[in-house]
Enzyme design. Sequence first.
Site, PDB file in Angstrom:
ATOM      1  N   SER A  33      47.533  51.204  57.120  1.00 33.97           N
ATOM      2  CA  SER A  33      45.984  50.723  57.068  1.00 33.97           C
ATOM      3  C   SER A  33      44.879  51.633  57.260  1.00 33.97           C
ATOM      4  O   SER A  33      43.769  51.281  57.270  1.00 33.97           O
ATOM      5  CB  SER A  33      45.958  49.321  58.145  1.00 33.97           C
ATOM      6  OG  SER A  33      46.166  49.875  59.261  1.00 33.97           O
ATOM      7  N   ASN A 120      47.472  43.405  69.042  1.00 33.59           N
ATOM      8  CA  ASN A 120      46.575  42.265  68.433  1.00 33.59           C
ATOM      9  C   ASN A 120      45.498  41.719  69.007  1.00 33.59           C
ATOM     10  O   ASN A 120      44.413  41.442  68.509  1.00 33.59           O
ATOM     11  CB  ASN A 120      47.798  41.272  68.650  1.00 33.59           C
ATOM     12  CG  ASN A 120      49.213  41.290  67.956  1.00 33.59           C
ATOM     13  OD1 ASN A 120      49.028  42.049  67.113  1.00 33.59           O
ATOM     14  ND2 ASN A 120      50.096  40.477  68.307  1.00 33.59           N
ATOM     15  N   THR A 165      11.566  24.681  34.677  1.00 36.16           N
ATOM     16  CA  THR A 165      12.864  23.762  34.897  1.00 36.16           C
ATOM     17  C   THR A 165      13.623  24.035  33.451  1.00 36.16           C
ATOM     18  O   THR A 165      13.075  23.962  32.340  1.00 36.16           O
ATOM     19  CB  THR A 165      12.609  22.318  35.032  1.00 36.16           C
ATOM     20  OG1 THR A 165      11.818  21.648  33.954  1.00 36.16           O
ATOM     21  CG2 THR A 165      11.953  22.231  36.519  1.00 36.16           C
ATOM     22  N   HIS A 166      14.994  24.056  33.688  1.00 42.29           N
ATOM     23  CA  HIS A 166      15.962  24.140  32.401  1.00 42.29           C
ATOM     24  C   HIS A 166      15.591  25.510  31.675  1.00 42.29           C
ATOM     25  O   HIS A 166      15.876  25.634  30.678  1.00 42.29           O
ATOM     26  CB  HIS A 166      15.734  22.805  31.455  1.00 42.29           C
ATOM     27  CG  HIS A 166      15.849  21.772  32.048  1.00 42.29           C
ATOM     28  ND1 HIS A 166      17.053  20.923  32.660  1.00 42.29           N
ATOM     29  CD2 HIS A 166      14.920  20.806  32.806  1.00 42.29           C
ATOM     30  CE1 HIS A 166      16.737  20.018  33.235  1.00 42.29           C
ATOM     31  NE2 HIS A 166      15.531  19.621  33.147  1.00 42.29           N
ATOM     32  N   SER A 287      18.622  54.611  28.054  1.00 43.98           N
ATOM     33  CA  SER A 287      19.806  54.495  27.151  1.00 43.98           C
ATOM     34  C   SER A 287      20.073  55.821  26.533  1.00 43.98           C
ATOM     35  O   SER A 287      19.080  56.567  26.135  1.00 43.98           O
ATOM     36  CB  SER A 287      19.721  53.381  26.119  1.00 43.98           C
ATOM     37  OG  SER A 287      20.430  53.581  25.067  1.00 43.98           O
ATOM     38  N   LYS A 293      14.456  52.254  25.629  1.00 43.62           N
ATOM     39  CA  LYS A 293      15.071  51.536  26.543  1.00 43.62           C
ATOM     40  C   LYS A 293      14.608  51.565  28.028  1.00 43.62           C
ATOM     41  O   LYS A 293      14.395  52.924  28.269  1.00 43.62           O
ATOM     42  CB  LYS A 293      16.464  51.259  26.502  1.00 43.62           C
ATOM     43  CG  LYS A 293      17.080  50.816  25.034  1.00 43.62           C
ATOM     44  CD  LYS A 293      17.136  49.173  25.190  1.00 43.62           C
ATOM     45  CE  LYS A 293      18.758  48.757  25.596  1.00 43.62           C
ATOM     46  NZ  LYS A 293      18.730  47.393  25.328  1.00 43.62           N
ATOM     47  N   ASN A 295      16.113  49.920  31.188  1.00 48.73           N
ATOM     48  CA  ASN A 295      17.103  48.945  31.526  1.00 48.73           C
ATOM     49  C   ASN A 295      16.923  48.520  33.207  1.00 48.73           C
ATOM     50  O   ASN A 295      16.890  49.653  34.058  1.00 48.73           O
ATOM     51  CB  ASN A 295      18.630  49.248  31.255  1.00 48.73           C
ATOM     52  CG  ASN A 295      18.534  49.484  29.831  1.00 48.73           C
ATOM     53  OD1 ASN A 295      18.090  48.434  29.093  1.00 48.73           O
ATOM     54  ND2 ASN A 295      19.740  50.142  29.393  1.00 48.73           N
ATOM     55  N   GLU A 300      20.992  44.155  37.604  1.00 50.75           N
ATOM     56  CA  GLU A 300      21.934  43.901  36.994  1.00 50.75           C
ATOM     57  C   GLU A 300      23.076  44.127  37.893  1.00 50.75           C
ATOM     58  O   GLU A 300      24.114  43.366  38.061  1.00 50.75           O
ATOM     59  CB  GLU A 300      22.359  44.303  35.417  1.00 50.75           C
ATOM     60  CG  GLU A 300      21.345  44.068  34.661  1.00 50.75           C
ATOM     61  CD  GLU A 300      21.354  44.841  33.240  1.00 50.75           C
ATOM     62  OE1 GLU A 300      22.619  45.216  32.779  1.00 50.75           O
ATOM     63  OE2 GLU A 300      20.348  45.179  32.607  1.00 50.75           O
ATOM     64  N   TYR A 327      49.707  35.860  65.435  1.00 46.18           N
ATOM     65  CA  TYR A 327      49.406  37.203  64.579  1.00 46.18           C
ATOM     66  C   TYR A 327      50.655  37.265  63.556  1.00 46.18           C
ATOM     67  O   TYR A 327      51.919  37.011  63.812  1.00 46.18           O
ATOM     68  CB  TYR A 327      49.430  38.544  65.255  1.00 46.18           C
ATOM     69  CG  TYR A 327      49.165  39.535  64.473  1.00 46.18           C
ATOM     70  CD1 TYR A 327      48.053  40.213  64.137  1.00 46.18           C
ATOM     71  CD2 TYR A 327      50.192  40.495  64.066  1.00 46.18           C
ATOM     72  CE1 TYR A 327      47.636  41.135  63.453  1.00 46.18           C
ATOM     73  CE2 TYR A 327      50.081  41.535  63.325  1.00 46.18           C
ATOM     74  CZ  TYR A 327      48.613  41.939  62.851  1.00 46.18           C
ATOM     75  OH  TYR A 327      48.484  43.199  62.046  1.00 46.18           O
ATOM     76  N   GLN A 332      46.538  42.156  58.477  1.00 46.94           N
ATOM     77  CA  GLN A 332      45.894  43.423  58.188  1.00 46.94           C
ATOM     78  C   GLN A 332      45.206  43.274  57.017  1.00 46.94           C
ATOM     79  O   GLN A 332      44.195  44.204  56.823  1.00 46.94           O
ATOM     80  CB  GLN A 332      47.111  44.364  58.364  1.00 46.94           C
ATOM     81  CG  GLN A 332      46.826  45.781  58.261  1.00 46.94           C
ATOM     82  CD  GLN A 332      47.655  47.016  58.483  1.00 46.94           C
ATOM     83  OE1 GLN A 332      48.061  46.958  59.588  1.00 46.94           O
ATOM     84  NE2 GLN A 332      48.586  47.414  57.282  1.00 46.94           N
TER      85      GLN A 332
END
Length: 469
Positions: A33, A120, A165-166, A287, A293, A295, A300, A327, A332
Amino acid sequence: MTSSNDSKSAANPLWGGRFAEGPLEIMERINASVVFDHRLALHDIRGSKAHAAMLAAQGIISAEDEAAIQGGLDRIADEIRSGAFTFDPGLEDVHMNVEARLKDMIGEPAGRLHTGRSRNDQVATDMRLWLRDALDAVEAGLCDLQAALINQAETHADVVMPGFTHLQPAQPVTFGHHLLAYVEMFGRDRGRLVDARARMNQSPLGAAALAGTSFPIDREMTAQALDFDRPAANSMDAVSDRDFCLEFLAAGSVIGMHLSRLAEELVLWTSPAWNFVRLPDGLTTGSSIMPQKRNADAAELVRGKSGRVVGAFVSLLTMLKGLPMTYGKDMQEDKEPMFDAAETLMLTIPATTAMIAGLTVDADAMRRAMADGFLTATDLADWLVRTHGMPFREAHHVTGALVKTAEEADCDLAELPLETMKAVEARIDATVYDVLTVDASVASRTSLGGTAPERVVAAAAEARRRYLT
Ligand code: ARG
């Protein structure tokens, strides 16, 4: 080519006493690990230093051994900070890497550090220490985000925009009011983190493998040294539970969802079809094929990355739910989701703060977007109720007829001639025009928690007092 299962190394120096030969390569790979839990190294050392001091104070190890252990651990911490420390996956995890290095450095006393302790309780302690810091950093990040939102809300307390709304234009609101809605969401998110922190702040150290230990340890002393409120009461619970981590991931999922909704609004607001706000050049991308563009990639990505946090929550919950006490090595697998979720939030929160702090508002575009949405229809209905005692349901019906008339005439409600209105409802007079502008509409919404600019100014000041001081 040799198969990956062929190579056998020597038995593990830290637990290999009963083993004749070392693990297969595939065993080493599935077991290791340290590629991810190396992030716990400094917290692991902090826990070990507290444990060593307690062992010496209780007369379980000598003062000389303790001094050697403390000096060695300090030097290892320096190596880790400077990047000089090399983590060896063959040594499985961060705990054994640190202990093996301590043995290289100071020899025999290193072997006394693990008295009255197990990996542990050690790892459960490290996780809590790490997460406590991460949680504080996430909460501080949310506080910065609230500050940016409050600043913009104050600047734009009277900038009128369509409220939806909506995703249909509903009633005029102010941009400041809209931003303050998020201040409340992130305020509750901070509250959830603070609650989780209070519950997680108990020390597992001294629970040992699962049953406690026969050494006369002092768990209050280590708990205090590590800034925990108290030792965890039950040794089996202390080593086997990860609900503190789940609470963080649950709270983090809600934070991610809130960030994602705000990010989605930024994507809409910056789209040329809306043009409500503009993000600084440094927070947008172009772009490679379409030169026009701009963006909102950062927004995003904030929206997209929120899924990782929910994924971390589901993955940890699923991993834990079938485990008998106490445990199991499955546990892990608690670390990568925790690290990934915390690191994701520590990226998406400041990215959102930068966008909010840097955005500029196109108030004219917001106003234009209200030109043909009949956003003051509710104001007209309320006026009929207030002025003529009309039941609201009837006023709603009359207003609906007026909206239809305006739609047919291709104009806004405020542009309907008085005679046209009177033809629909004889009791309407010229004072109706006072309530039909969007500015009159927002100015009238002075109810507690409402969008009137004076309310927004007061709410921003109150939010500043409540969240930022
Ligand atoms: N790397 C292990 C983990 O994170 C440490 C605890 C190992 N305990 C054990 N009994 N094998 O879970």
